[in-house]
Motif scaffolding. Structure first.
Motif, PDB file in Angstrom:
ATOM      1  N   GLY A 101       0.734  -1.136  -0.025  1.00  0.00           N
ATOM      2  CA  GLY A 101      -0.073   0.020  -0.091  1.00  0.00           C
ATOM      3  C   GLY A 101       0.731   1.307  -0.095  1.00  0.00           C
ATOM      4  O   GLY A 101       0.367   2.214  -0.133  1.00  0.00           O
ATOM      5  N   TRP A 102       1.970   1.091  -0.032  1.00  0.00           N
ATOM      6  CA  TRP A 102       3.087   2.185   0.133  1.00  0.00           C
ATOM      7  C   TRP A 102       4.458   1.947  -0.519  1.00  0.00           C
ATOM      8  O   TRP A 102       4.796   0.856  -0.263  1.00  0.00           O
ATOM      9  CB  TRP A 102       3.257   2.694   1.447  1.00  0.00           C
ATOM     10  CG  TRP A 102       4.037   4.110   1.351  1.00  0.00           C
ATOM     11  CD1 TRP A 102       3.211   5.448   1.761  1.00  0.00           C
ATOM     12  CD2 TRP A 102       5.360   4.600   1.280  1.00  0.00           C
ATOM     13  NE1 TRP A 102       4.405   6.332   1.559  1.00  0.00           N
ATOM     14  CE2 TRP A 102       5.395   5.729   1.504  1.00  0.00           C
ATOM     15  CE3 TRP A 102       6.486   3.703   0.993  1.00  0.00           C
ATOM     16  CZ2 TRP A 102       6.768   6.398   1.239  1.00  0.00           C
ATOM     17  CZ3 TRP A 102       7.704   4.473   0.822  1.00  0.00           C
ATOM     18  CH2 TRP A 102       7.798   5.575   0.884  1.00  0.00           C
ATOM     19  N   PRO A 103       4.975   2.804  -1.365  1.00  0.00           N
ATOM     20  CA  PRO A 103       4.355   3.971  -1.918  1.00  0.00           C
ATOM     21  C   PRO A 103       4.020   4.148  -3.350  1.00  0.00           C
ATOM     22  O   PRO A 103       3.867   5.100  -3.849  1.00  0.00           O
ATOM     23  CB  PRO A 103       5.911   5.116  -1.822  1.00  0.00           C
ATOM     24  CG  PRO A 103       6.994   3.955  -2.082  1.00  0.00           C
ATOM     25  CD  PRO A 103       6.524   2.465  -1.672  1.00  0.00           C
ATOM     26  N   ALA A 104       3.755   2.680  -3.833  1.00  0.00           N
ATOM     27  CA  ALA A 104       3.657   2.637  -5.220  1.00  0.00           C
ATOM     28  C   ALA A 104       2.195   3.553  -5.551  1.00  0.00           C
ATOM     29  O   ALA A 104       2.028   3.929  -6.524  1.00  0.00           O
ATOM     30  CB  ALA A 104       3.173   1.215  -5.612  1.00  0.00           C
ATOM     31  N   SER A 105       1.494   3.457  -4.639  1.00  0.00           N
ATOM     32  CA  SER A 105       0.145   4.084  -5.022  1.00  0.00           C
ATOM     33  C   SER A 105       0.119   5.578  -5.072  1.00  0.00           C
ATOM     34  O   SER A 105      -0.564   6.402  -5.805  1.00  0.00           O
ATOM     35  CB  SER A 105      -0.893   3.718  -3.861  1.00  0.00           C
ATOM     36  OG  SER A 105      -0.335   4.666  -2.405  1.00  0.00           O
ATOM     37  N   ARG A 161       5.386   8.532  -7.079  1.00  0.00           N
ATOM     38  CA  ARG A 161       6.038   9.360  -6.980  1.00  0.00           C
ATOM     39  C   ARG A 161       7.439   9.132  -7.611  1.00  0.00           C
ATOM     40  O   ARG A 161       8.244   9.926  -7.793  1.00  0.00           O
ATOM     41  CB  ARG A 161       6.359  10.178  -5.592  1.00  0.00           C
ATOM     42  CG  ARG A 161       5.007  10.888  -5.382  1.00  0.00           C
ATOM     43  CD  ARG A 161       5.145  11.521  -3.880  1.00  0.00           C
ATOM     44  NE  ARG A 161       4.998  10.502  -2.950  1.00  0.00           N
ATOM     45  CZ  ARG A 161       5.168  10.469  -1.487  1.00  0.00           C
ATOM     46  NH1 ARG A 161       5.385  11.781  -1.216  1.00  0.00           N
ATOM     47  NH2 ARG A 161       5.131   9.554  -0.912  1.00  0.00           N
ATOM     48  N   TRP A 162       7.783   7.902  -8.014  1.00  0.00           N
ATOM     49  CA  TRP A 162       8.819   7.230  -8.406  1.00  0.00           C
ATOM     50  C   TRP A 162       8.714   6.218  -9.190  1.00  0.00           C
ATOM     51  O   TRP A 162       7.808   5.512  -8.989  1.00  0.00           O
ATOM     52  CB  TRP A 162       9.993   7.077  -7.420  1.00  0.00           C
ATOM     53  CG  TRP A 162       9.452   6.079  -6.288  1.00  0.00           C
ATOM     54  CD1 TRP A 162       8.677   6.259  -5.185  1.00  0.00           C
ATOM     55  CD2 TRP A 162       9.545   4.889  -6.251  1.00  0.00           C
ATOM     56  NE1 TRP A 162       8.468   5.303  -4.471  1.00  0.00           N
ATOM     57  CE2 TRP A 162       9.005   4.280  -5.036  1.00  0.00           C
ATOM     58  CE3 TRP A 162      10.336   4.066  -7.092  1.00  0.00           C
ATOM     59  CZ2 TRP A 162       8.894   2.857  -4.679  1.00  0.00           C
ATOM     60  CZ3 TRP A 162      10.344   2.575  -6.746  1.00  0.00           C
ATOM     61  CH2 TRP A 162       9.722   2.011  -5.459  1.00  0.00           C
ATOM     62  N   ALA A 163       9.454   6.067 -10.223  1.00  0.00           N
ATOM     63  CA  ALA A 163       9.484   4.536 -11.286  1.00  0.00           C
ATOM     64  C   ALA A 163      10.400   3.650 -10.763  1.00  0.00           C
ATOM     65  O   ALA A 163      10.033   2.308 -11.162  1.00  0.00           O
ATOM     66  CB  ALA A 163       9.404   5.345 -12.825  1.00  0.00           C
ATOM     67  N   THR A 164      11.615   3.838 -10.716  1.00  0.00           N
ATOM     68  CA  THR A 164      12.977   2.858 -10.328  1.00  0.00           C
ATOM     69  C   THR A 164      13.356   3.159  -9.105  1.00  0.00           C
ATOM     70  O   THR A 164      13.230   4.362  -8.440  1.00  0.00           O
ATOM     71  CB  THR A 164      13.842   2.949 -11.482  1.00  0.00           C
ATOM     72  OG1 THR A 164      14.516   4.221 -11.481  1.00  0.00           O
ATOM     73  CG2 THR A 164      13.031   2.925 -12.811  1.00  0.00           C
ATOM     74  N   CYS A 165      14.452   2.339  -8.578  1.00  0.00           N
ATOM     75  CA  CYS A 165      15.053   2.667  -7.284  1.00  0.00           C
ATOM     76  C   CYS A 165      15.881   3.927  -7.742  1.00  0.00           C
ATOM     77  O   CYS A 165      16.400   4.562  -6.549  1.00  0.00           O
ATOM     78  CB  CYS A 165      16.054   1.269  -6.952  1.00  0.00           C
ATOM     79  SG  CYS A 165      14.898   0.104  -6.421  1.00  0.00           S
ATOM     80  N   ALA A 166      16.542   4.158  -8.911  1.00  0.00           N
ATOM     81  CA  ALA A 166      17.286   5.196  -9.232  1.00  0.00           C
ATOM     82  C   ALA A 166      16.435   6.619  -8.684  1.00  0.00           C
ATOM     83  O   ALA A 166      17.160   7.563  -8.388  1.00  0.00           O
ATOM     84  CB  ALA A 166      17.570   5.011 -10.577  1.00  0.00           C
ATOM     85  N   ASP A 167      15.376   6.431  -8.540  1.00  0.00           N
ATOM     86  CA  ASP A 167      14.471   7.750  -8.260  1.00  0.00           C
ATOM     87  C   ASP A 167      14.161   8.191  -6.877  1.00  0.00           C
ATOM     88  O   ASP A 167      13.990   8.958  -6.450  1.00  0.00           O
ATOM     89  CB  ASP A 167      12.978   7.857  -9.032  1.00  0.00           C
ATOM     90  CG  ASP A 167      13.010   7.677 -10.729  1.00  0.00           C
ATOM     91  OD1 ASP A 167      14.288   8.226 -11.000  1.00  0.00           O
ATOM     92  OD2 ASP A 167      12.508   7.039 -11.153  1.00  0.00           O
ATOM     93  N   LEU A 168      14.686   6.996  -6.105  1.00  0.00           N
ATOM     94  CA  LEU A 168      14.421   7.262  -4.866  1.00  0.00           C
ATOM     95  C   LEU A 168      15.384   8.330  -4.045  1.00  0.00           C
ATOM     96  O   LEU A 168      16.636   8.286  -4.455  1.00  0.00           O
ATOM     97  CB  LEU A 168      14.575   5.931  -4.094  1.00  0.00           C
ATOM     98  CG  LEU A 168      13.509   5.040  -4.114  1.00  0.00           C
ATOM     99  CD1 LEU A 168      13.968   3.606  -3.727  1.00  0.00           C
ATOM    100  CD2 LEU A 168      12.305   5.369  -3.378  1.00  0.00           C
TER     101      LEU A 168
END
Length: 264
Positions: A6-10, A13-20
């Motif tokens: 339930g978090w945070p895909a919903s 706000r980011w598409a891949t781990c590189a965006d974290l």
């Protein structure tokens, strides 16, 4: 950090781990800290939260080390993120409870159970060390007798002075109760087989119940011996040597109830 949780895909706000970024981790920590268990319906405990963060940290490390595409661009989880898990001291036995246990042990008809309790209570050895004792464990140095604890948990062996009564019990066990001609050199045997951890726990539980003092473990007897020693004026160095600790910090950790508040 999966869609099932339930978090945070919903939030998308980011598409891949590189965006974290670091703020994503802070948000995840806040979310998991407020999350309720699926079966208990209660907030997750510190151990569960710590394990989730460790697993996430390992995942980030592995995909970076193994060359997966789009790994995090920098470290995201640090040791300070992990919640501190309480490690309560085992409840040591006071003098009255320890005396009741020893009385129940000495009145017992089973020589093996008596020896188990006497060894644990009078030497403070670990349960694993008890199980590993061999027939040549009793050695004489000068005029005194000692129990040699072989290399074990901390990769060091040590010698523990033997109380005369315990020495007599060990002699009696070897002479009258331990079978001869066996391939194993283990000191404590039952039905010609090495003693098990379950047998030790069962003996302690039965005798503690007979003594009316509740549940008792081998580690409680170890902690009880250390507490008795410090109360009787034994030095920390001597207690550390007795327990097989490599550092005084380990001994203080066992003895000081205020260690987590840094008041030791």
């Amino acid at each position: 950090m999966s869609s099932r949780s339930g978090w945070p895909a919903s939030t998308r706000r980011w598409a891949t781990c590189a965006d974290l970024q670091r703020h994503h981790i802070e948000e995840y920590k806040a979310w998991v800290g407020a999350k309720h268990g699926r079966y208990t319906g209660k907030p997750l405990n510190r151990i569960s939260i710590k394990n989730r963060l460790i697993n996430l940290h390992c995942f980030f490390d592995r995909i970076t080390e193994w060359g997966y595409p789009n790994p995090p661009q920098r470290p995201l989880i640090f040791a300070g993120d992990l919640p501190i898990v309480d490690k309560p001291l085992p409840r040591f036995l006071d003098d009255a409870a320890a005396t009741k246990l020893m009385r129940a042990s000495r009145a017992d008809s089973d020589p093996l159970s008596r020896l188990i309790v006497e060894l644990l209570a009078r030497t403070g050895i670990r349960k694993s060390e008890l199980l590993g004792l061999t027939v040549d464990a009793v050695v004489q140095i000068g005029s005194a007798f000692w129990l040699r604890i072989p290399v074990g948990k901390l990769h060091n062996d040590r010698y523990i002075p033997l109380h005369p009564q315990l020495k007599e019990m060990l002699d009696d066990w070897i002479t009258n109760h331990r079978p001869t001609g066996l391939r194993t050199d283990r000191l404590l045997l039952e039905r010609n087989r090495p003693l098990t951890a379950l047998r030790v726990a069962t003996a302690l539980s039965r005798l503690a119940n007979e003594a009316g003092i509740g549940h008792v473990t081998a580690h409680q007897l170890r902690h009880t011996l250390a507490t008795q020693a410090i109360n009787r004026g034994m030095s920390l160095d001597a207690i550390a040597a007795l327990l097989g600790h490599k550092t005084l910090a380990m001994t203080m950790y066992d003895l000081c109830p205020d260690r987590r508040q840094n008041r030791c």
